[in-house]
Design a protein around this motif. Structure first.
Motif, PDB file in Angstrom:
ATOM      1  N   TRP A   3       0.799  -1.212   0.000  1.00  0.00           N
ATOM      2  CA  TRP A   3       0.000   0.000   0.000  1.00  0.00           C
ATOM      3  C   TRP A   3       0.843   1.278   0.000  1.00  0.00           C
ATOM      4  N   PRO A   4       1.933   1.405   0.793  1.00  0.00           N
ATOM      5  CA  PRO A   4       2.700   2.659   0.752  1.00  0.00           C
ATOM      6  C   PRO A   4       3.185   3.010  -0.655  1.00  0.00           C
ATOM      7  N   GLU A   5       3.641   2.015  -1.415  1.00  0.00           N
ATOM      8  CA  GLU A   5       4.092   2.264  -2.786  1.00  0.00           C
ATOM      9  C   GLU A   5       2.919   2.600  -3.694  1.00  0.00           C
ATOM     10  N   GLN A   6       1.804   1.914  -3.498  1.00  0.00           N
ATOM     11  CA  GLN A   6       0.617   2.204  -4.300  1.00  0.00           C
ATOM     12  C   GLN A   6       0.110   3.618  -4.030  1.00  0.00           C
ATOM     13  N   LYS A   7       0.179   4.042  -2.765  1.00  0.00           N
ATOM     14  CA  LYS A   7      -0.277   5.387  -2.416  1.00  0.00           C
ATOM     15  C   LYS A   7       0.586   6.441  -3.092  1.00  0.00           C
ATOM     16  N   ILE A 195      -4.375  -2.594 -10.909  1.00  0.00           N
ATOM     17  CA  ILE A 195      -5.127  -2.528  -9.658  1.00  0.00           C
ATOM     18  C   ILE A 195      -4.678  -3.624  -8.701  1.00  0.00           C
ATOM     19  N   LYS A 196      -4.405  -3.223  -7.461  1.00  0.00           N
ATOM     20  CA  LYS A 196      -3.990  -4.132  -6.403  1.00  0.00           C
ATOM     21  C   LYS A 196      -5.069  -4.171  -5.316  1.00  0.00           C
ATOM     22  N   PRO A 197      -5.157  -5.285  -4.568  1.00  0.00           N
ATOM     23  CA  PRO A 197      -6.203  -5.366  -3.532  1.00  0.00           C
ATOM     24  C   PRO A 197      -6.041  -4.332  -2.423  1.00  0.00           C
ATOM     25  N   GLU A 198      -4.803  -3.887  -2.159  1.00  0.00           N
ATOM     26  CA  GLU A 198      -4.606  -2.900  -1.090  1.00  0.00           C
ATOM     27  C   GLU A 198      -5.238  -1.555  -1.448  1.00  0.00           C
ATOM     28  N   THR A 280       1.337  -4.590   6.177  1.00  0.00           N
ATOM     29  CA  THR A 280       1.106  -5.909   5.594  1.00  0.00           C
ATOM     30  C   THR A 280       0.395  -5.748   4.258  1.00  0.00           C
ATOM     31  N   THR A 281       0.224  -6.853   3.543  1.00  0.00           N
ATOM     32  CA  THR A 281      -0.572  -6.849   2.319  1.00  0.00           C
ATOM     33  C   THR A 281      -1.851  -7.628   2.565  1.00  0.00           C
ATOM     34  N   GLN A 283      -2.922 -10.139   0.811  1.00  0.00           N
ATOM     35  CA  GLN A 283      -2.622 -11.559   0.683  1.00  0.00           C
ATOM     36  C   GLN A 283      -1.969 -12.111   1.938  1.00  0.00           C
ATOM     37  N   GLU A 284      -0.998 -11.385   2.474  1.00  0.00           N
ATOM     38  CA  GLU A 284      -0.321 -11.848   3.690  1.00  0.00           C
ATOM     39  C   GLU A 284      -1.297 -11.961   4.854  1.00  0.00           C
ATOM     40  N   TYR A 285      -2.186 -10.998   4.975  1.00  0.00           N
ATOM     41  CA  TYR A 285      -3.148 -11.039   6.070  1.00  0.00           C
ATOM     42  C   TYR A 285      -4.122 -12.200   5.904  1.00  0.00           C
ATOM     43  N   LEU A 286      -4.620 -12.424   4.693  1.00  0.00           N
ATOM     44  CA  LEU A 286      -5.541 -13.539   4.468  1.00  0.00           C
ATOM     45  C   LEU A 286      -4.872 -14.873   4.766  1.00  0.00           C
ATOM     46  N   GLU A 287      -3.616 -15.011   4.379  1.00  0.00           N
ATOM     47  CA  GLU A 287      -2.899 -16.251   4.651  1.00  0.00           C
ATOM     48  C   GLU A 287      -2.727 -16.463   6.146  1.00  0.00           C
TER      49      GLU A 287
END
Length: 301
Positions: A3-7, A195-198, A280-281, A283-287
């Motif tokens: 998310w920081p990079e996407q922002k 588009i990313k989920p974050e 976190t991302t 995906q990482e949180y869901l896992e």
């Protein structure tokens, strides 16, 4: 890319967009002869085996301007490769792209007089100044400026031509004089091109759902409904991951097969989403939560 990079990317896109419409003055690109054809539009060239996806495409009748906005902290090999892809792009492929597009912002597009296209990379002002001074990526910068135009931008500063190639006299004049930029650009973009989920989760939490709560106590969503809020095609697996992330965080209730209910009473949880995704991302949180993985065939309206 978390998310920081996407922002950073989203902020850079919004800052450049303010130069198109001229947020701070009448010197916007669109008011000086260049129409925005669209954003994130693919321009393939099968003959030369190259695929480009400029973030912004402008049209002036005889010229096409392709622009990519780069939020990175330095000039990298990826930027050089991107510039090389546009060098390999054939004018015939660009003409075909314009013919298929047909219209943009109530303007008819014609390839009849099209005789030129060019590509520009836009970096943060500090990145360009560092590269010019011999800092990180200086050697790549020197090579890249021989393949495209390089512009800089800064909040409260200007969009300004810095180096490289620019053959269209009008566009060069506009960006050489500089286009004034606001300190706080308006939010035209909530998502990146890829588009990313974050970014999807944050934009749903901060923009889409609060807007819906203005009219409704509760809001129901399914993966297939979410893309309509953005008027963009979004991979349904990315949408599902974002909604499942909300469910595991207790932001919404699972009320059916891939149907989720959000309540206005839980709006404070929505505003916690961005802070959580800084570390976190999705995906990482869901896992970590044992988030279930499902096939696309299971999606329903």
């Amino acid at each position: 890319m978390g998310w920081p990079e996407q922002k950073k990317k989203i902020n850079a896109l919004n800052l450049f967009h303010s130069a198109i419409k001229g947020d701070t003055s009448a010197d916007g690109i669109a008011s000086q002869g260049f129409k925005l054809v669209g954003t994130f539009l693919p321009v393939p060239d099968n003959r030369n085996n190259v695929f480009t996806r400029p973030e912004f495409t402008f049209y002036s009748g005889d010229t096409i301007i392709f622009v990519n906005v780069e939020p990175d902290g330095r000039v990298t090999e990826e930027h050089r490769r991107r510039a090389e892809d546009y060098q390999r792009l054939n004018l015939e492929a660009v003409e075909e792209f314009i013919r298929k597009k047909g219209r943009a912002n109530e303007v008819n597009l014609s390839a009849r007089n099209l005789n030129h296209f060019e590509h520009h990379l836009i970096f943060d002002k500090d990145v360009v100044e560092s590269a010019k001074a011999g800092g990180p990526g200086a050697d790549i910068y020197d090579d890249t400026k021989n393949k495209c135009g390089i512009l800089s931008q800064s909040r409260g500063g200007q969009l300004l031509f810095e180096d490289g190639l620019s053959q269209d006299d009008l566009f060069y004049s506009i960006v050489s004089d500089g286009v004034n930029l606001p300190s706080t650009p308006s939010k035209e973009f909530l998502l990146t091109g890829e588009i990313k989920p974050e970014s999807l989760a944050v934009s749903l939490a901060q923009e889409i759902l609060p807007g819906q709560f203005t009219y409704n106590e509760t809001v129901k969503m399914t993966p297939r409904r979410v893309p309509h809020y953005y008027e963009r095609d979004i991979d349904l697996d990315i949408v599902r991951k974002s909604l499942e992330y909300f469910r595991h965080r207790g932001v919404c209730d699972d009320i059916g097969k891939y149907e989720y209910s959000f309540s206005r009473e839980d709006i404070s949880k929505l505003y916690d989403v961005e802070e959580h995704l800084r570390e976190t991302t999705v995906q990482e949180y869901l896992e970590s939560q044992g988030g279930k993985q499902s096939s696309m065939a299971e999606y329903t309206e």
